[in-house]
Design a protein around this motif. Structure first.
Motif, PDB file in Angstrom:
ATOM      1  N   ILE A 179     -31.409  31.108 -30.659  1.00 32.53           N
ATOM      2  CA  ILE A 179     -32.279  30.485 -31.754  1.00 32.53           C
ATOM      3  C   ILE A 179     -32.549  28.926 -31.610  1.00 32.53           C
ATOM      4  N   CYS A 180     -33.635  28.312 -32.339  1.00 29.90           N
ATOM      5  CA  CYS A 180     -34.285  27.550 -32.000  1.00 29.90           C
ATOM      6  C   CYS A 180     -35.590  27.028 -32.875  1.00 29.90           C
ATOM      7  N   ASN A 181     -36.217  26.226 -33.594  1.00 31.48           N
ATOM      8  CA  ASN A 181     -36.978  25.680 -34.252  1.00 31.48           C
ATOM      9  C   ASN A 181     -37.562  24.169 -34.451  1.00 31.48           C
ATOM     10  N   ALA A 182     -38.956  23.998 -34.519  1.00 34.19           N
ATOM     11  CA  ALA A 182     -39.587  23.137 -33.328  1.00 34.19           C
ATOM     12  C   ALA A 182     -40.927  22.800 -34.700  1.00 34.19           C
ATOM     13  N   ASP A 183     -41.624  21.920 -35.498  1.00 33.87           N
ATOM     14  CA  ASP A 183     -41.550  21.182 -36.270  1.00 33.87           C
ATOM     15  C   ASP A 183     -43.655  21.621 -36.650  1.00 33.87           C
ATOM     16  N   SER A 184     -43.789  22.509 -36.067  1.00 37.77           N
ATOM     17  CA  SER A 184     -45.383  23.237 -36.361  1.00 37.77           C
ATOM     18  C   SER A 184     -45.814  24.149 -34.948  1.00 37.77           C
ATOM     19  N   THR A 185     -46.836  24.405 -34.999  1.00 34.15           N
ATOM     20  CA  THR A 185     -47.043  25.542 -34.738  1.00 34.15           C
ATOM     21  C   THR A 185     -47.521  25.503 -32.988  1.00 34.15           C
ATOM     22  N   ALA A 186     -47.763  24.519 -32.864  1.00 36.00           N
ATOM     23  CA  ALA A 186     -48.078  24.230 -31.554  1.00 36.00           C
ATOM     24  C   ALA A 186     -46.867  23.955 -31.286  1.00 36.00           C
ATOM     25  N   GLN A 187     -45.894  23.154 -31.338  1.00 33.65           N
ATOM     26  CA  GLN A 187     -44.571  23.099 -30.617  1.00 33.65           C
ATOM     27  C   GLN A 187     -43.951  25.040 -30.746  1.00 33.65           C
ATOM     28  N   VAL A 188     -44.037  25.748 -31.554  1.00 29.63           N
ATOM     29  CA  VAL A 188     -43.440  26.795 -31.443  1.00 29.63           C
ATOM     30  C   VAL A 188     -44.595  27.566 -29.906  1.00 29.63           C
ATOM     31  N   ALA A 189     -45.331  27.249 -30.131  1.00 33.45           N
ATOM     32  CA  ALA A 189     -46.489  28.204 -28.780  1.00 33.45           C
ATOM     33  C   ALA A 189     -45.709  27.073 -27.456  1.00 33.45           C
ATOM     34  N   ILE A 217     -38.005  31.546 -31.208  1.00 32.88           N
ATOM     35  CA  ILE A 217     -38.372  30.744 -31.711  1.00 32.88           C
ATOM     36  C   ILE A 217     -39.061  30.049 -33.301  1.00 32.88           C
ATOM     37  N   PHE A 218     -38.485  29.199 -34.218  1.00 31.25           N
ATOM     38  CA  PHE A 218     -39.314  29.749 -35.600  1.00 31.25           C
ATOM     39  C   PHE A 218     -39.733  28.346 -35.781  1.00 31.25           C
ATOM     40  N   GLN A 219     -40.399  28.183 -36.874  1.00 29.64           N
ATOM     41  CA  GLN A 219     -41.386  26.638 -37.513  1.00 29.64           C
ATOM     42  C   GLN A 219     -39.861  26.173 -38.118  1.00 29.64           C
ATOM     43  N   THR A 220     -39.529  25.284 -38.287  1.00 32.48           N
ATOM     44  CA  THR A 220     -38.546  24.851 -39.178  1.00 32.48           C
ATOM     45  C   THR A 220     -37.893  25.624 -40.593  1.00 32.48           C
ATOM     46  N   CYS A 278     -43.406  39.846 -26.350  1.00 31.71           N
ATOM     47  CA  CYS A 278     -43.351  38.957 -26.898  1.00 31.71           C
ATOM     48  C   CYS A 278     -44.113  39.009 -27.997  1.00 31.71           C
ATOM     49  N   GLU A 279     -44.064  39.020 -29.840  1.00 30.26           N
ATOM     50  CA  GLU A 279     -44.785  39.038 -30.508  1.00 30.26           C
ATOM     51  C   GLU A 279     -44.712  37.550 -31.031  1.00 30.26           C
ATOM     52  N   GLY A 280     -45.751  36.930 -31.238  1.00 27.83           N
ATOM     53  CA  GLY A 280     -45.093  36.153 -33.162  1.00 27.83           C
ATOM     54  C   GLY A 280     -45.970  34.878 -32.462  1.00 27.83           C
ATOM     55  N   LYS A 281     -47.007  34.609 -30.768  1.00 30.00           N
ATOM     56  CA  LYS A 281     -47.521  34.053 -30.243  1.00 30.00           C
ATOM     57  C   LYS A 281     -48.936  33.518 -30.915  1.00 30.00           C
ATOM     58  N   ASP A 282     -49.671  34.595 -32.019  1.00 26.97           N
ATOM     59  CA  ASP A 282     -50.333  34.142 -32.215  1.00 26.97           C
ATOM     60  C   ASP A 282     -50.639  33.587 -33.381  1.00 26.97           C
ATOM     61  N   ASN A 283     -49.660  33.965 -34.136  1.00 28.78           N
ATOM     62  CA  ASN A 283     -49.114  33.045 -35.703  1.00 28.78           C
ATOM     63  C   ASN A 283     -48.370  31.884 -35.179  1.00 28.78           C
ATOM     64  N   GLY A 284     -47.463  31.637 -34.646  1.00 25.93           N
ATOM     65  CA  GLY A 284     -47.051  29.905 -34.268  1.00 25.93           C
ATOM     66  C   GLY A 284     -45.740  29.988 -35.148  1.00 25.93           C
TER      67      GLY A 284
END
Length: 116
Positions: free
Chosen positions: A38-48, A89-92, A69-75
């Protein structure tokens, strides 16, 4: 599985993923996999970017293939299924909301260094 998890963690670190954890689910009967990363990132671009890099590095450095893989379309929350290892991989803000690691609070957890 150790090599797969190691490659995934390094790929997340390469793209500055934050609050990286692995949860050992191998002792849970009927668990969907042996390990959650599990991790997180601060933007949809970074998640992708993290998801793409994990996929590229795993393909390049192991013989493992991404099963689903699921969720790449919304980030917002990307889930990558490598059978024995599932990567989240989550947005924070969404990681805080879903608190996935709290659902599995009774399993062994390992933290990894984040390079943010």
């Amino acid at each position: 599985m150790g090599k797969l998890k190691e490659v995934i963690i390094e790929a997340i670190q390469d793209k500055k993923g934050r609050d990286i954890l692995s949860l050992d689910l191998s002792g849970i009967e009927g668990a969907v996999c042996d390990t959650f990363v599990i991790c997180n990132a601060d933007s949809t671009a970074q998640v992708a970017a993290i998801a793409d890099h994990v996929e590229e590095e795993v393909e390049k450095k192991t013989e493992e293939r991404l099963y689903r893989c699921e969720g790449k379309d919304n980030g917002i929350w990307v889930v990558m299924d490598y059978s024995d290892v599932v990567v989240h991989i989550f947005q924070t803000e969404f990681r805080k909301f879903y608190a996935l690691e709290e659902v599995w609070a009774d399993v062994p957890v390992q933290q990894y260094e984040s390079f943010a």
